[in-house]
Enzyme design. Sequence first.
Site, PDB file in Angstrom:
ATOM      1  N   GLU A  79       0.841  -1.187   0.000  1.00  0.00           N
ATOM      2  CA  GLU A  79       0.000   0.000   0.000  1.00  0.00           C
ATOM      3  C   GLU A  79       0.877   1.238   0.000  1.00  0.00           C
ATOM      4  O   GLU A  79       1.865   1.296   0.706  1.00  0.00           O
ATOM      5  CB  GLU A  79      -0.874  -0.044   1.263  1.00  0.00           C
ATOM      6  CG  GLU A  79      -1.877   1.060   1.353  1.00  0.00           C
ATOM      7  CD  GLU A  79      -2.654   1.219   0.076  1.00  0.00           C
ATOM      8  OE1 GLU A  79      -3.433   0.327  -0.253  1.00  0.00           O
ATOM      9  OE2 GLU A  79      -2.472   2.239  -0.624  1.00  0.00           O
ATOM     10  N   PHE A  80       0.497   2.218  -0.821  1.00  0.00           N
ATOM     11  CA  PHE A  80       1.316   3.435  -0.893  1.00  0.00           C
ATOM     12  C   PHE A  80       0.561   4.659  -0.383  1.00  0.00           C
ATOM     13  O   PHE A  80       0.945   5.791  -0.656  1.00  0.00           O
ATOM     14  CB  PHE A  80       1.793   3.658  -2.333  1.00  0.00           C
ATOM     15  CG  PHE A  80       2.603   2.504  -2.871  1.00  0.00           C
ATOM     16  CD1 PHE A  80       3.880   2.253  -2.377  1.00  0.00           C
ATOM     17  CD2 PHE A  80       2.081   1.639  -3.829  1.00  0.00           C
ATOM     18  CE1 PHE A  80       4.630   1.172  -2.851  1.00  0.00           C
ATOM     19  CE2 PHE A  80       2.825   0.562  -4.312  1.00  0.00           C
ATOM     20  CZ  PHE A  80       4.102   0.327  -3.817  1.00  0.00           C
ATOM     21  N   LEU A  83      10.903  17.208  -0.755  1.00  0.00           N
ATOM     22  CA  LEU A  83      12.158  17.959  -0.617  1.00  0.00           C
ATOM     23  C   LEU A  83      11.974  19.133   0.342  1.00  0.00           C
ATOM     24  O   LEU A  83      12.740  20.090   0.298  1.00  0.00           O
ATOM     25  CB  LEU A  83      12.626  18.465  -1.988  1.00  0.00           C
ATOM     26  CG  LEU A  83      13.209  17.411  -2.940  1.00  0.00           C
ATOM     27  CD1 LEU A  83      13.546  18.025  -4.301  1.00  0.00           C
ATOM     28  CD2 LEU A  83      14.466  16.748  -2.363  1.00  0.00           C
ATOM     29  N   GLY A 125       8.669  11.700  10.356  1.00  0.00           N
ATOM     30  CA  GLY A 125       8.223  10.868  11.475  1.00  0.00           C
ATOM     31  C   GLY A 125       7.072   9.996  11.015  1.00  0.00           C
ATOM     32  O   GLY A 125       6.935   9.710   9.823  1.00  0.00           O
ATOM     33  N   CYS A 178       5.467   4.996   9.587  1.00  0.00           N
ATOM     34  CA  CYS A 178       5.932   4.245   8.412  1.00  0.00           C
ATOM     35  C   CYS A 178       7.391   4.536   8.058  1.00  0.00           C
ATOM     36  O   CYS A 178       8.228   3.638   8.118  1.00  0.00           O
ATOM     37  CB  CYS A 178       5.029   4.539   7.222  1.00  0.00           C
ATOM     38  SG  CYS A 178       3.320   4.126   7.578  1.00  0.00           S
ATOM     39  N   ARG A 228       2.203   9.116  16.485  1.00  0.00           N
ATOM     40  CA  ARG A 228       3.225   8.066  16.626  1.00  0.00           C
ATOM     41  C   ARG A 228       4.517   8.515  15.938  1.00  0.00           C
ATOM     42  O   ARG A 228       4.501   8.962  14.808  1.00  0.00           O
ATOM     43  CB  ARG A 228       2.723   6.759  16.017  1.00  0.00           C
ATOM     44  CG  ARG A 228       1.579   6.142  16.824  1.00  0.00           C
ATOM     45  CD  ARG A 228       1.016   4.922  16.147  1.00  0.00           C
ATOM     46  NE  ARG A 228       0.480   5.222  14.827  1.00  0.00           N
ATOM     47  CZ  ARG A 228       0.053   4.332  13.963  1.00  0.00           C
ATOM     48  NH1 ARG A 228       0.103   3.052  14.269  1.00  0.00           N
ATOM     49  NH2 ARG A 228      -0.429   4.690  12.795  1.00  0.00           N
TER      50      ARG A 228
HETATM   51  C1  UGA Z   1       4.349   7.221   4.013  1.00  0.00           C
HETATM   52  C2  UGA Z   1       4.498   7.177   2.490  1.00  0.00           C
HETATM   53  O1  UGA Z   1       4.526   8.524   1.976  1.00  0.00           O
HETATM   54  C3  UGA Z   1       3.324   6.415   1.852  1.00  0.00           C
HETATM   55  O2  UGA Z   1       3.509   6.322   0.452  1.00  0.00           O
HETATM   56  C4  UGA Z   1       3.259   5.021   2.475  1.00  0.00           C
HETATM   57  O3  UGA Z   1       2.168   4.268   1.945  1.00  0.00           O
HETATM   58  C5  UGA Z   1       3.100   5.158   3.980  1.00  0.00           C
HETATM   59  O4  UGA Z   1       4.220   5.890   4.513  1.00  0.00           O
HETATM   60  C6  UGA Z   1       3.059   3.765   4.560  1.00  0.00           C
HETATM   61  O5  UGA Z   1       4.058   3.054   4.492  1.00  0.00           O
HETATM   62  O6  UGA Z   1       1.999   3.326   5.002  1.00  0.00           O
HETATM   63  P1  UGA Z   1       2.916   8.683   5.729  1.00  0.00           P
HETATM   64  O7  UGA Z   1       3.573   7.929   6.822  1.00  0.00           O
HETATM   65  O8  UGA Z   1       1.448   8.909   5.784  1.00  0.00           O
HETATM   66  O9  UGA Z   1       3.188   7.983   4.310  1.00  0.00           O
HETATM   67  O10 UGA Z   1       3.624  10.107   5.710  1.00  0.00           O
HETATM   68  P2  UGA Z   1       4.394  10.994   4.636  1.00  0.00           P
HETATM   69  O11 UGA Z   1       3.458  11.862   3.902  1.00  0.00           O
HETATM   70  O12 UGA Z   1       5.303  10.152   3.837  1.00  0.00           O
HETATM   71  O13 UGA Z   1       5.269  11.912   5.624  1.00  0.00           O
HETATM   72  C7  UGA Z   1       6.227  11.317   6.490  1.00  0.00           C
HETATM   73  C8  UGA Z   1       6.973  12.367   7.263  1.00  0.00           C
HETATM   74  O14 UGA Z   1       7.852  13.100   6.429  1.00  0.00           O
HETATM   75  C9  UGA Z   1       6.132  13.407   7.978  1.00  0.00           C
HETATM   76  O15 UGA Z   1       6.626  13.579   9.285  1.00  0.00           O
HETATM   77  C10 UGA Z   1       6.309  14.654   7.145  1.00  0.00           C
HETATM   78  O16 UGA Z   1       6.153  15.835   7.914  1.00  0.00           O
HETATM   79  C11 UGA Z   1       7.731  14.490   6.675  1.00  0.00           C
HETATM   80  N1  UGA Z   1       8.048  15.190   5.410  1.00  0.00           N
HETATM   81  C12 UGA Z   1       7.418  14.877   4.259  1.00  0.00           C
HETATM   82  C13 UGA Z   1       9.064  16.160   5.394  1.00  0.00           C
HETATM   83  O17 UGA Z   1       9.691  16.459   6.436  1.00  0.00           O
HETATM   84  N2  UGA Z   1       9.377  16.764   4.214  1.00  0.00           N
HETATM   85  C14 UGA Z   1       8.740  16.463   3.048  1.00  0.00           C
HETATM   86  O18 UGA Z   1       9.100  17.059   1.998  1.00  0.00           O
HETATM   87  C15 UGA Z   1       7.738  15.500   3.065  1.00  0.00           C
END
Ligand code: UGA
Length: 451
Positions: A152-153, A270, A277, A280, A347
């Site tokens: 799942e993505f 980026l 955090g 995932c 989390r």
């Molecule tokens: C992530 C992946 O993006 C999904 O594709 C995947 O399906 C999911 O994990 C999973 O394995 O279930 P998610 O955990 O919802 O999704 O969160 P993200 O949107 O990836 O963000 C993760 C973290 O990165 C957040 O803390 C966000 O604030 C941070 N982030 C994101 C940044 O610091 N900079 C960015 O440019 C993007």
Amino acid sequence: MKISVIGAGYVGLVTGGCLAEIGHEIVCTDNDAEKIATLEAGRLPIYEPGLDGVIAKTRKQGRLKFSANPVDAVAAGDAIFICVGTPPLPNGGADLSAIDHVARLIANEARSPKLVVEKSTVPAQTGQELKRALAVYGRKSKVEFRVASNPEFLREGTAVEDFLHPDRIVVGVDDEVAEKQLHEIYRPVLERKFNCPFHAPSPCPDVPPPAWLVTTINSAELIKHASNSFLALKISYANMLADLAERLGADIQQVTRAVGMDSRIGGSFLNAGLGFGGFCLPKDLQAFVHLAEKSGVDFSLLKEVEKINKGRIRHVIEKVRRGLWVMKGKPIAVLGLAFKANTDDVRFSPAIDLILELLAEGANVRAFDPEASEKARDVVPQVKISESPYAAAREAEALIIATEWKQFRDLDWQRIHDAMTHPFVVDARNLLSGPEMKQLGFEYYSIGRPD
Ligand code: UGA
């Protein structure tokens, strides 16, 4: 098709709700009876935009049912989606005990052939173990099992939309029947033949339909870890550049914008800031490194990604210290508790890690989040959760933006300025405009941008 979903967490609820939305009959179960009771009472245990509507509608139409009885759930589906948690072990590997437990349940209780689909994030080769477990536990019943991996993505905060409009659907299979069954399950998404709860009555955005990728089970499992780790790598790369930009007087946002415009690189993930955090990216990165080490492959590149990420909290704390000198006893407002915007999930939230550091310094922390306050109360009970950002800012000597909620951008910053004892802001998510904040009279610092 009749489908069972085992596990009613983020992935299970979105998968169950969306599969019902596109026309399938779903029974969703979880070993947390309280969670199932909440769902049966029409409430959601999580905040996820659009999911409440999808679940309410499909339950009303009779296509989505919740059951606290896992045996009923196993009996109900011709396909069973495993959506249980795979939390990190102390050694960084993934704890697969819930998967093993579900394999035993399915093997013991199934009375008809089942397609068993791994939706949970698992290390490569788990499918083989799952097949073996089903055969061992089910040797008496002689039921036929097929195993597939369908990573799942979806992202929290945009999960329903991601599920219904994915870039690609990956199915790892080792026989054609499993591939055909999964194709049938996803046909409405592949052909865009469903009533989109997000865009209807307008048509869905005119983007190409999802790619359908058939791989081996091992490859599908690897794709998931490789994708999440690459996203983490992009974020740490941006954070590393931000530190250099800060030293050299460049602006990280101008840099990453231009870098990301190269279609070979891409502009997303980026954003420099407090680091990644959630449940995932950090755990998947760790599990991937663990898997590589076990397999004798040097993954030190990803270890650096982790190290850079861990350093982000300290980096922000040092900025706060620069403005306050001593933090002990000083009121500090933190805006944001969730690990990212549009979710109530705390989390592995960098905002919470930051708060723990501030508390360790003796600061008097008060915090506000539009959705995550309730969940944060359990994690950091010593923090005063404020009713509004303005209440959090009252008489504060510093304010830190820790989560990228868009609404923080639209606050009445003049009001916040006037409420604070010392109008000092550290914008750890680069949400605001430096010149505008300075015009209002703030002492303002952000990440990787000229102060
Ligand atoms: C992530 C992946 O993006 C999904 O594709 C995947 O399906 C999911 O994990 C999973 O394995 O279930 P998610 O955990 O919802 O999704 O969160 P993200 O949107 O990836 O963000 C993760 C973290 O990165 C957040 O803390 C966000 O604030 C941070 N982030 C994101 C940044 O610091 N900079 C960015 O440019 C993007």
